[in-house]
Design a protein around this motif. Structure first.
Motif, short mmCIF file in Angstrom:
data_model
loop_
_atom_site.label_atom_id
_atom_site.label_comp_id
_atom_site.label_asym_id
_atom_site.label_seq_id
_atom_site.Cartn_x
_atom_site.Cartn_y
_atom_site.Cartn_z
N ASP A 137 97.99 89.65 -6.11
CA ASP A 137 99.31 89.14 -5.74
C ASP A 137 100.28 90.32 -5.59
OD1 ASP A 137 101.97 88.01 -5.86
OD2 ASP A 137 101.04 86.18 -6.62
N PRO A 138 100.94 90.46 -4.44
CA PRO A 138 101.82 91.60 -4.21
C PRO A 138 103.02 91.64 -5.16
CG PRO A 138 101.87 90.09 -2.33
CD PRO A 138 100.83 89.59 -3.27
N ARG A 139 103.36 90.53 -5.80
CA ARG A 139 104.47 90.53 -6.75
C ARG A 139 104.15 91.35 -8.00
NH1 ARG A 139 105.33 84.23 -7.26
NH2 ARG A 139 103.07 84.39 -7.08
N LEU A 140 102.86 91.62 -8.23
CA LEU A 140 102.47 92.42 -9.40
C LEU A 140 102.59 93.92 -9.11
CD1 LEU A 140 99.26 90.44 -10.41
CD2 LEU A 140 101.54 90.27 -11.43
N PHE B 34 105.05 97.42 -10.67
CA PHE B 34 105.64 97.14 -11.99
C PHE B 34 105.76 98.43 -12.77
CE2 PHE B 34 105.50 96.18 -16.49
CZ PHE B 34 106.57 95.29 -16.57
N LEU C 46 104.18 90.57 -16.59
CA LEU C 46 103.53 90.26 -15.31
C LEU C 46 103.58 88.76 -15.02
CD1 LEU C 46 100.46 92.66 -15.47
CD2 LEU C 46 102.52 92.92 -14.07
N ARG D 135 106.89 87.98 -13.67
CA ARG D 135 107.03 88.39 -12.26
C ARG D 135 106.45 87.34 -11.32
NH1 ARG D 135 107.49 94.48 -11.09
NH2 ARG D 135 107.19 93.71 -8.99
N LEU D 136 105.49 86.58 -11.81
CA LEU D 136 104.91 85.51 -10.99
C LEU D 136 105.70 84.21 -11.11
CD1 LEU D 136 101.08 86.05 -11.57
CD2 LEU D 136 102.48 86.80 -9.65
N GLY D 137 106.81 84.26 -11.84
CA GLY D 137 107.69 83.10 -11.93
C GLY D 137 107.35 82.14 -13.05
#
Length: 107
Positions: free
Chosen positions: A64-67, A70, A84, A87-89
């Motif tokens: 997942d690019p949201r990770l 960091f 983390l 970050r994934l909500g």
């Protein structure tokens, strides 16, 4: 352990070695781990390497690019896992999709 004839009893030595290894694994703290796998929703997404206070997170292709990117001020794997997940909500108190699993150094 000396046996009859002055030879070493390899069976007793082998048992002692296995017993010592089991005790060492039983009492080892998390600090003895230097490598973790990062999974998201059960799929391996990366690896975490720790040497002393330095932690390096490497993400695999398809993670997942949201990770990515960091660089939070955490120095413990459990705190990184929580960061983390955030970050994934994910909200605090929900079942986490993110898991860091230690790989024992002696395996």
């Amino acid at each position: 352990m000396p046996a009859v004839g002055g030879k070493t009893d390899e069976t007793a030595g082998g048992r002692f070695g296995r017993m010592f290894a089991t005790i060492r694994r039983s009492f080892a703290a998390e600090d003895h781990y230097g490598l973790w796998t990062l999974t998201v929703d059960g799929a391996v997404a990366g690896a975490l390497f720790r040497e002393g206070d330095l932690m390096e997170l490497t993400l695999f292709d398809g993670a997942d690019p949201r990770l990515a990117g960091f660089d939070g001020p955490v120095n413990e794997p459990a705190l990184l896992e929580q960061a983390l997940a955030a970050r994934l909500g994910e909200t605090v108190g929900t079942a986490s999709r993110v898991k860091l699993s230690p790989i024992p150094a002696w395996v």
